[in-house]
Scaffold this active site. Structure first.
Site, PDB file in Angstrom:
ATOM      1  N   THR A  52       0.854  -1.188   0.000  1.00 28.29           N
ATOM      2  CA  THR A  52       0.000   0.000   0.000  1.00 28.29           C
ATOM      3  C   THR A  52       0.890   1.239   0.000  1.00 28.29           C
ATOM      4  O   THR A  52       2.116   1.133  -0.041  1.00 28.29           O
ATOM      5  CB  THR A  52      -0.910   0.026   1.243  1.00 28.29           C
ATOM      6  N   CYS A  53       0.263   2.401   0.093  1.00 26.29           N
ATOM      7  CA  CYS A  53       1.041   3.639   0.144  1.00 26.29           C
ATOM      8  C   CYS A  53       1.941   3.690   1.376  1.00 26.29           C
ATOM      9  O   CYS A  53       3.014   4.288   1.335  1.00 26.29           O
ATOM     10  CB  CYS A  53       0.107   4.849   0.167  1.00 26.29           C
ATOM     11  N   ARG A  55       2.920   0.887   3.378  1.00 25.81           N
ATOM     12  CA  ARG A  55       3.658  -0.311   3.792  1.00 25.81           C
ATOM     13  C   ARG A  55       3.835  -1.290   2.637  1.00 25.81           C
ATOM     14  O   ARG A  55       3.007  -1.347   1.724  1.00 25.81           O
ATOM     15  CB  ARG A  55       2.949  -1.003   4.952  1.00 25.81           C
ATOM     16  N   THR A 121     -10.134   2.216   8.277  1.00 18.20           N
ATOM     17  CA  THR A 121     -10.692   0.945   7.806  1.00 18.20           C
ATOM     18  C   THR A 121     -10.172   0.522   6.437  1.00 18.20           C
ATOM     19  O   THR A 121     -10.337  -0.638   6.054  1.00 18.20           O
ATOM     20  CB  THR A 121     -12.226   1.040   7.739  1.00 18.20           C
ATOM     21  N   GLN A 122      -9.554   1.426   5.709  1.00 22.91           N
ATOM     22  CA  GLN A 122      -9.122   1.112   4.349  1.00 22.91           C
ATOM     23  C   GLN A 122      -8.118  -0.035   4.322  1.00 22.91           C
ATOM     24  O   GLN A 122      -8.140  -0.870   3.414  1.00 22.91           O
ATOM     25  CB  GLN A 122      -8.511   2.349   3.690  1.00 22.91           C
ATOM     26  N   GLY A 197      -9.386   6.600  -8.245  1.00 23.93           N
ATOM     27  CA  GLY A 197      -9.514   5.453  -7.353  1.00 23.93           C
ATOM     28  C   GLY A 197     -10.169   5.814  -6.041  1.00 23.93           C
ATOM     29  O   GLY A 197     -10.692   6.923  -5.853  1.00 23.93           O
ATOM     30  N   ILE A 200      -8.790   8.977  -4.156  1.00 26.43           N
ATOM     31  CA  ILE A 200      -9.204  10.222  -4.801  1.00 26.43           C
ATOM     32  C   ILE A 200     -10.685  10.488  -4.545  1.00 26.43           C
ATOM     33  O   ILE A 200     -11.096  11.634  -4.304  1.00 26.43           O
ATOM     34  CB  ILE A 200      -8.909  10.171  -6.314  1.00 26.43           C
TER      35      ILE A 200
END
Length: 434
Positions: A52-53, A55, A121-122, A197, A200
């Site tokens: 992810t952004c 990790r 939660t993402q 996405g 955004i």
């Protein structure tokens, strides 16, 4: 079976390094195959990759590697080679978590306790996507399947029984707060979103609440950009969708630029921003780069009239609300501690399964051999009672041969341990099968 979690995140490495070891979605499946072969020389190792952004993490379950340094070094070498990053540069930023530490880490990540946005939660959805991808690649087995199913259950329990998500300041909300510090009013600014996405969409929703002068969405697929623009226009806002390739001609029009694409290379270069600033007559422009790898060349931050923020920069704003949730964190950690113990108990019971199977196999072989001998005795007319006596006696002698031999030939502490253990193994239970 050895469990291992190894990775870097927003607390151990800057975005400049994280972007170099990020995995684009389309590369994860082949990467999993290469990783499993590297670790074990065959496809016996279970593995999953979470990228992810904030990790990049690798979860493994293998019975090939020894615990500790060997598993860490093997995985480090593969990660460094795969991304062409020197291992010596990567190693100081990596964490390697074996066994219960790996389990605890997975539980904390899914519960939002390890996130830049505490309680967000993402990450749970991103972890589920990573597990789904690993499953489709055939990289999951009994151990990681069980780990991740329990991980999702723990995350649900934590969110249901604590207020870990309360008072949360999201990355999207943090971007709005920064804009409010730079501009007197967001409502008079033109905002450009690059990408369409989930991140955004979240940012667009937060900025739309400030009723900016105009919102424009630039995306490679213009249809997807149009869909987001139409959703925002329903709130009475002036919106437009443009093609990403038209960005260079339009960049100077916008006061606020928020970008988050999956591009492996920057899409906004220093030269493009310099030209935009010149055409703006040096009016300030705020740029928020939420992508990893970054969408905006880092050199842009040197320009006097540009305020460039990365995901790491937004972290300081996000952490302002974290102190309010420390009581919830303590509750969540207590839940996780309990569930880690439960999982490790399951893992320990799995370690005896091969032994139990071997005992059952040996016992069955003895039984079949003695039953066959008894049948031959009956076939030649031996007395059935004598056959039963012979059968039961042979079974008893052969089943007890191993323990008896061990007791007679073991010495010292091992003998004392056997003397304590064996009576319990053969103690009659009223609940035993008949």
């Amino acid at each position: 079976m050895q469990l291992l979690a190894i990775g870097i995140n927003h607390t151990t490495a800057p975005v400049s390094l994280r972007e170099r070891v990020a995995f684009p979605l389309e590369q994860i499946k082949p990467a999993l195959g290469a990783l499993r072969t590297h670790l074990s020389g065959r496809n016996g190792t279970e593995a999953a990759i979470l990228s992810t952004c904030n990790r990049t993490e690798i979860y493994c379950a293998t019975d090939v590697l020894k615990p500790g340094e060997e598993g860490f070094e093997h995985t480090l070498r593969w990660l460094a080679q795969h991304h062409n990053v020197p291992a010596s540069e990567l190693a100081p930023h990596l964490y390697a978590l074996p066994q219960s530490e790996a389990v605890r880490h997975a539980f904390r990540v899914a519960s939002g306790l390890d996130s830049m946005v505490l309680g967000e939660t993402q990450i749970l959805g991103q972890l589920k996507d990573a597990v789904r991808t690993a499953g489709e690649a055939g990289a999951l087995g009994t151990y990681l399947n069980q780990l991740f199913q329990r991980t999702f259950a723990v995350a649900k329990e934590v969110r249901g029984q604590t207020e870990i998500g309360a008072h949360s300041v999201s990355m999207a909300a943090a971007a709005v707060r920064l804009a409010q510090r730079i501009f007197e009013s967001v409502s008079t600014q033109r905002v450009l979103f690059i990408g369409a996405g989930e991140m955004i969409e979240l940012c667009a929703t937060h900025f739309a609440a400030q009723t900016p002068r105009q919102i424009v969405v630039a995306n490679r697929t213009v249809e997807r950009g149009e869909k987001l623009a139409e959703q925002l226009s329903e709130q009475g806002l002036t919106t437009q969708a443009i093609r990403l390739q038209d960005l260079g001609d339009r960049l100077h029009e916008f006061d606020i630029v928020v970008s988050c694409t999956a591009s492996s290379l920057p899409i906004i270069g220093l030269g493009a921003v310099e030209r935009a600033v010149k055409r703006r007559k040096h009016r300030p422009i705020m740029m928020v780069d939420l992508a990893v790898p970054r969408d905006v060349e880092p050199e842009v931050a040197r320009l006097d009239d540009v305020f460039l923020y990365t995901v790491d920069d937004l972290g300081a704003v996000v952490r302002e609300g974290n102190a309010l949730r420390q009581a919830a964190v303590a509750q969540a950690e207590a839940i996780i501690d309990s569930r880690v113990l439960n999982f490790m108990h399951w893992l320990e019971t799995r370690s005896v399964v091969p032994v139990i199977r071997e005992l059952q196999s040996q016992g069955e072989a003895i039984r079949q051999a003695e039953v066959e001998r008894a049948r031959r005795m009956l076939a030649r007319g031996d007395d059935p009672a004598a056959v039963l006596e012979a059968l039961s006696g042979a079974l008893t002698r052969k089943f007890l041969h191993g323990p008896t031999h061990a007791l007679n030939h073991t010495q010292g502490e091992d003998r004392e341990a056997l003397l304590r253990l064996v009576p319990g193994l053969f103690r009659h239970s009223s609940h035993s099968e008949r």
